[in-house]
Design a protein around this motif. Structure first.
Motif, PDB file in Angstrom:
ATOM      1  N   ARG A 329      16.323 -12.230  -2.423  1.00 30.16           N
ATOM      2  CA  ARG A 329      15.704 -11.494  -1.888  1.00 30.16           C
ATOM      3  C   ARG A 329      14.300 -10.808  -2.462  1.00 30.16           C
ATOM      4  O   ARG A 329      14.519 -10.920  -3.906  1.00 30.16           O
ATOM      5  N   TYR A 330      13.630 -10.266  -2.052  1.00 29.45           N
ATOM      6  CA  TYR A 330      12.077  -9.146  -2.324  1.00 29.45           C
ATOM      7  C   TYR A 330      12.788  -7.882  -1.637  1.00 29.45           C
ATOM      8  O   TYR A 330      12.952  -7.618  -0.646  1.00 29.45           O
ATOM      9  N   HIS A 331      12.320  -6.900  -2.868  1.00 28.91           N
ATOM     10  CA  HIS A 331      11.445  -5.407  -2.315  1.00 28.91           C
ATOM     11  C   HIS A 331      10.949  -5.752  -1.858  1.00 28.91           C
ATOM     12  O   HIS A 331       9.644  -6.499  -1.864  1.00 28.91           O
ATOM     13  N   ASP A 332      10.340  -4.344  -0.558  1.00 28.16           N
ATOM     14  CA  ASP A 332       9.739  -4.751   0.288  1.00 28.16           C
ATOM     15  C   ASP A 332       7.810  -4.242  -0.487  1.00 28.16           C
ATOM     16  O   ASP A 332       7.208  -4.597  -0.095  1.00 28.16           O
ATOM     17  N   MET A 333       8.451  -3.161  -1.771  1.00 28.50           N
ATOM     18  CA  MET A 333       7.404  -3.711  -2.253  1.00 28.50           C
ATOM     19  C   MET A 333       6.599  -4.797  -3.065  1.00 28.50           C
ATOM     20  O   MET A 333       5.095  -5.099  -2.832  1.00 28.50           O
ATOM     21  N   LEU A 334       7.255  -5.590  -3.414  1.00 25.49           N
ATOM     22  CA  LEU A 334       7.068  -6.882  -4.316  1.00 25.49           C
ATOM     23  C   LEU A 334       6.866  -7.808  -2.790  1.00 25.49           C
ATOM     24  O   LEU A 334       5.935  -8.647  -3.218  1.00 25.49           O
ATOM     25  N   ARG A 335       7.750  -7.714  -2.388  1.00 26.55           N
ATOM     26  CA  ARG A 335       7.077  -9.016  -0.863  1.00 26.55           C
ATOM     27  C   ARG A 335       5.707  -8.671  -0.802  1.00 26.55           C
ATOM     28  O   ARG A 335       5.059  -9.691  -0.316  1.00 26.55           O
TER      29      ARG A 335
END
Length: 677
Positions: A329-335
């Motif tokens: 999964r992605y951290h939302d900032m990285l997504r």
């Protein structure tokens, strides 16, 4: 009265004084431990950890990337032994591309995690059930990425510990007794310590000024520090000064914190080999919040074995998080950062990924329900899945549902209905009614848009079943009328719709109308030589005749039904109804013999076994025997809030507080656990 319980059971909810209970359910209640792994590198936060002690409701707030989730996970993992009742987790999606998750959906997921299948439709009813299930339970809930107090408040249990993370303070939760813990960016010393923990060499001490400047450029945000640390760890001979020079070459030195963090992420991105950079961009567009290697391979259009290594490299560079083996999964900032990078193949890749989900779901469906008729074209060239298909469908459920919505949003109606069709086994066995209804409404419209009336009809019958199970009869009738009005030359769709209408009539207390529906179904199935279908229709005819008090006719129909069926469970189910008819005709000895036989053959079908115990209770020779049979029926249900379990509990209460009525007991339990038709 003293209550005594023996045997094994799932969750027990006290109904009233019931005396001695004999439990027959050997299936243990699941204890959910859903937390993602604890953070690999964690420093400081001693004050925040201390502030969290002793509070049942904690709200952790702070800017994006500051480490709120890591703090919550560290605290909960270190105290797992305090929560023997389990640890629930949900990403509430405050910053998700598809928007925040609705509280009613979260409650459905949580209740299923506790082993409850039949979840009521309304938010208020789900709240009440969740509080009943969690009363007195030592467990924890992590509500990650909350958007508002209104989203959180319906998810508060009756007991246990709740930890909420959010970029906002959510002050209204103070009235619910919340303790607010504000997380600030790491200071310079702790930022350098985190870099040291990741890099694991002496460069920080050798170049303290450069280390401090790197930490400053990362804004004290662990997500950015982890990316820089991963870059340095992969380059053990690179000096901090050179790393700092490259960062400054990307952006001017005098930047605000947000721009500095973007500079960190951009530098790591441009340093990626082309295959990894492409995977980083494309996987950010996959539907859902987590994904496996196969989905990543599909979106990239590359072989699985090649993609697996690239994903591991992205994890090593802290651009992805690994949730479990081959699960990411992605951290939302990285997504958000990954999605900001243009890729001309994005639409093509997303469609390829959704097509992969269609093929995989079809494979799971073939394994879960072999022999059933299907419409979708992928069934012609796909084989059944090895392993546990229902477990795969459960694992991928959020992604499958998100993929249906994504296909709808991108104007790919053929993928909408083709993906919805193979979700049938999941909805039939796990009863995710919100997802069931939402996906089928989209899929029926999509099938019509594609000029596929047969698919629309088959999906319509399945949608109607959800409405019937929820006693939403008017909506069920509207859907079934549309199926019958389509004028298709498809006896399967038409007879299934008629059979479902019969269930509507029985639910409304209209057995004569139900009988007419079932007789039409029987006529068509006999003409087509459908032996099993005719047997099932005769069983339903017998059920309607019992409700009409025409027990002698019911006996004849049910005896013929049993002769036409081959499946042992279906035959045992018929014997349960035959016993009711015999009891109504005064042939009690035969009724008891039939029920004893049915109970033996229904060991693998607890809901139908409960039906047999209910009928036995209705013809018991004394009150104590009747109560014992009702308790045995209740013990067949893991979910005390199942509508059928609630009905049996009411029968037991009524039997204990008043004389039993001299009537044939109605039998509708277990009905919603089977296929339509």
């Amino acid at each position: 009265m003293r209550n005594v319980m023996s045997g094994r059971a799932g969750r027990v909810v006290q109904a009233s004084s019931i005396g001695v209970v004999h439990l027959h359910n050997d299936e243990p209640t699941p204890v959910p431990f859903q937390l993602p792994p604890a953070p690999r590198c964690f420093v400081s936060r001693r004050d925040e950890l201390a502030a969290m002690e002793g509070w049942p409701l904690l709200v952790i707030s702070g800017p994006g990337g500051v480490g709120k989730t890591s703090l919550a996970l560290r605290w909960l993992h270190d105290r797992r032994d305090r929560f023997p009742g389990g640890q629930l987790y949900v990403d509430l999606g405050a910053h998700a591309p598809d928007g925040p998750v609705a509280p009613e959906d979260v409650l459905e997921w949580f209740l299923h995690a506790f082993g409850l299948k039949d979840v009521p439709a309304s938010l208020a009813a789900r709240q009440a059930m969740f509080r009943s299930v969690t009363a007195g339970l030592a467990f924890a809930v992590l509500l990650d990425n909350a958007v508002s107090s209104a989203q959180v408040r319906p998810l508060l249990p009756a007991s246990g510990t709740v930890v909420v993370t959010s970029r906002w303070r959510l002050s209204p939760l103070g009235t619910d007794g919340a303790r607010f813990v504000e997380v600030e960016p790491l200071g310079l010393v702790d930022s350098v310590r985190l870099l040291e923990n990741i890099v694991q060499d002496d460069r920080m001490g050798a170049e303290p000024d450069a280390a401090g400047e790197l930490a400053r450029l990362c804004g004290g945000l662990p997500v950015a520090l982890a990316v820089v640390g991963a870059r340095l760890s992969a380059r053990p001979r690179r000096s901090l000064g050179r790393e700092l020079s490259e960062l400054r070459a990307e952006r001017l030195p005098e930047l605000d914190a947000d721009a500095s963090v973007a500079s960190v992420l951009d530098l790591s991105y441009v340093d990626l080999p082309d295959p990894q950079a492409r995977l980083y961009r494309l996987c950010a567009w996959l539907p859902g919040t987590s994904f496996g290697v196969e989905a990543a391979a599909a979106v990239a259009g590359e072989p699985v074995d090649e993609v697996g290594g690239a994903l591991e490299d992205l994890v090593e560079k802290n651009l992805l998080s690994e949730l479990a083996d081959d699960r990411f999964r992605y951290h939302d900032m990285l997504r958000t950062h990954a999605r900001s990078k243009a890729d001309a193949t994005r639409e093509e890749g997303l469609r390829r990924a959704i097509e992969w989900y269609v093929a995989a779901a079809v494979s799971a469906d073939l394994a879960a329900k072999p022999g059933h008729q299907r419409v979708g074209p992928r069934y012609q060239d796909t084989g059944p899945m090895a392993g546990e298909p229902l477990e795969w469908l459960e694992l991928e459920r959020p992604n499958l549902i998100a993929a249906v919505h994504s296909a709808h949003g991108h104007g790919w109606p053929e993928l909408v209905w083709q993906l919805c069709e193979p979700l049938w086994a999941l909805f039939l066995h796990r009863h995710y009614y919100s997802d069931w209804i939402e996906t089928h409404v989209l899929a029926i419209n999509a099938a019509h848009e594609c000029g596929e009336p047969l698919a629309a009809a088959r999906l319509g019958n399945r949608l109607a079943m959800a409405y019937v199970n929820l006693h939403r009869y008017d909506e069920a009738v509207a859907v079934l009328d549309a199926v019958l009005a389509a004028g298709l030359d498809d006896p399967v769709s038409e007879t299934t719709a008629l059979s479902m209408l019969g269930r509507v009539h029985l639910g409304r207390g209209e057995p004569e109308a139900a009988l007419r529906c079932y007789r039409q179904v029987l006529e068509v199935r006999v003409q087509r030589g459908r032996e099993r279908g005719a047997g099932m229709a005769r069983r339903r005819i017998g059920e309607a005749l019992i409700e009409l008090g025409r027990c002698a006719e019911a006996i004849g129909e049910l005896e013929r039904a049993e002769a036409q069926l081959a499946d042992p469970v279906e035959r045992a189910r018929v014997r349960t109804f035959l016993a009711r008819a015999c009891a109504g005709a005064g042939r009690l000895d035969r009724a008891r013999s039939l029920l004893d036989s049915a109970i033996r053959d229904l060991r693998t079908s607890p809901f139908h076994r409960a039906d047999a115990f209910v009928v036995l209770a209705g013809i018991a020779e004394d009150d104590e025997e009747a109560r014992d049979h009702y308790r045995s029926a209740l013990a067949c249900y893991r979910d005390p809030a199942d509508p059928s379990a609630v009905r049996i509990r009411r029968l037991l209460d009524r039997h204990e507080h008043s004389a039993a009525a001299d009537v044939i007991p109605e039998q509708t339990t277990g009905e919603h656990h089977r296929d339509p038709g």
